[in-house]
Structure formats: structure tokens, C-alpha cells
Design an enzyme around this catalytic site. Structure first.
Site, PDB file in Angstrom:
ATOM      1  N   PHE A  43       0.747  -1.167   0.046  1.00 39.45           N
ATOM      2  CA  PHE A  43       0.052  -0.047  -0.081  1.00 39.45           C
ATOM      3  C   PHE A  43       0.760   1.339   0.109  1.00 39.45           C
ATOM      4  CE2 PHE A  43      -0.212  -2.343   3.934  1.00 39.45           C
ATOM      5  CZ  PHE A  43       0.863  -1.259   4.665  1.00 39.45           C
ATOM      6  N   GLY A  46       0.778   3.886  -2.875  1.00 40.17           N
ATOM      7  CA  GLY A  46      -0.292   4.960  -3.105  1.00 40.17           C
ATOM      8  C   GLY A  46      -0.719   5.697  -1.700  1.00 40.17           C
ATOM      9  N   HIS A  47       0.132   5.346  -0.678  1.00 42.93           N
ATOM     10  CA  HIS A  47      -0.511   5.840   0.637  1.00 42.93           C
ATOM     11  C   HIS A  47       0.909   6.147   1.585  1.00 42.93           C
ATOM     12  CE1 HIS A  47      -2.399   6.043   4.844  1.00 42.93           C
ATOM     13  NE2 HIS A  47      -3.164   6.386   4.137  1.00 42.93           N
ATOM     14  N   PHE A  48       1.496   7.164   1.028  1.00 38.30           N
ATOM     15  CA  PHE A  48       1.334   8.203   0.139  1.00 38.30           C
ATOM     16  C   PHE A  48       2.755   8.046  -0.753  1.00 38.30           C
ATOM     17  CE2 PHE A  48      -1.410   9.755   3.589  1.00 38.30           C
ATOM     18  CZ  PHE A  48      -2.453   9.690   3.132  1.00 38.30           C
ATOM     19  N   VAL A  53       3.305   6.211   4.733  1.00 41.59           N
ATOM     20  CA  VAL A  53       2.391   6.228   6.085  1.00 41.59           C
ATOM     21  C   VAL A  53       1.747   5.123   5.934  1.00 41.59           C
ATOM     22  CG1 VAL A  53       0.706   7.337   7.610  1.00 41.59           C
ATOM     23  CG2 VAL A  53       2.295   8.726   6.278  1.00 41.59           C
TER      24      VAL A  53
END
Length: 143
Positions: A43, A46-48, A53
Site C-alpha cells: 500500500f 499509494g499511501h502516500f 504512512v
């Protein structure tokens, strides 16, 4: 418990197995487990993109998985398709600071009560002794 025993105690697998090791487990009482946060988590792209995070909802899932291990151990059962624990509720969740790649997340769950097949746990996640998240989590035994 090493990762092999964790995998016997949880039905989750990559990329959703979020407990790397159990440091301490006292059946019917409490558990302390470890999740090493690495930049390779799926993840983080895309985060971030420019400031990775660890998502708060994933911290809650990791806490629920630790509580689930405590539940399975306490009940003396293994997930086998016949016996399963389900994450059924979360209350009073709080996030105190971001968790980032390189952090070692310590997951703690304490069994508060059991009523009609639903177990309630108080949980805390910390990094380097600093609380980063907490929640009350409910898990139910089902089939």
C-alpha cells in the site's frame, strides 16, 4: 511464536498477514506481538507516494490479528474452516502519530471480557515505547 506458528494460528496470508512474531502470549489474559513495517508493503505506493504512512485501518487490522491469535490460543483451537474468528467491532480508536517504514510496531491486546461468544479486547500499538494507536476490538467465534 515464530512466523510458522503464527501462520498455524491465523488464516491470513500475504499480503494481509500482519503479525511477524508473537513475543508473549498468556492465554485468557494478553498478547504482545511484532509487525515489522518495511518499505515493501504493497500500500505504500499509494499511501502516500512521497511520504509513506502505514494506514491506520491496517494498524487496526494488525491489532485485531494479534487479538485473534490470543482468542484462538485461549479457546484451544486452530482456524480450520470449521472454527473461525471474525472481527466484528471497533470502538474508541485513536491514532497518535504516523507509523512509517523502518518502524517496529508492537501490538498488544488484553482480553477484557467474553459474553455470548463475543470477546472484547483493549489494544495498543506502540513504536519504541511510544503509543501510536489504541482501540477496543471485538471478535466473535463463528463457523
Amino acid at each position: 511464536m515464530d512466523i510458522q506458528e503464527v501462520m498455524r494460528r491465523l488464516p491470513h496470508r500475504y499480503p494481509f498477514l500482519l503479525v511477524d512474531r508473537v513475543l508473549e502470549c498468556r492465554p485468557g489474559v494478553s498478547i504482545r506481538a511484532l509487525k515489522n513495517v518495511t518499505f515493501n508493503e504493497p500500500f505504500f505506493t499509494g499511501h502516500f507516494p512521497n511520504r509513506p504512512v502505514f494506514p491506520g485501518v491496517i494498524i487496526l487490522e494488525a491489532l485485531a490479528q494479534a487479538a485473534g491469535i490470543l482468542g484462538f490460543v485461549t479457546a484451544g483451537i486452530y482456524p480450520d474452516g470449521q472454527s473461525q474468528l471474525y472481527f466484528v467491532g471497533v470502538d474508541k480508536s485513536r491514532f497518535r502519530r504516523p507509523v512509517v517504514p523502518g518502524d517496529s510496531l508492537i501490538l498488544q491486546a488484553k482480553l477484557e471480557r467474553s459474553l455470548r461468544g463475543i470477546w472484547k479486547f483493549s489494544t495498543i500499538a506502540d513504536v519504541d515505547g511510544e503509543e501510536v494507536a489504541s482501540a477496543e476490538i471485538m471478535i466473535a467465534l463463528g463457523s
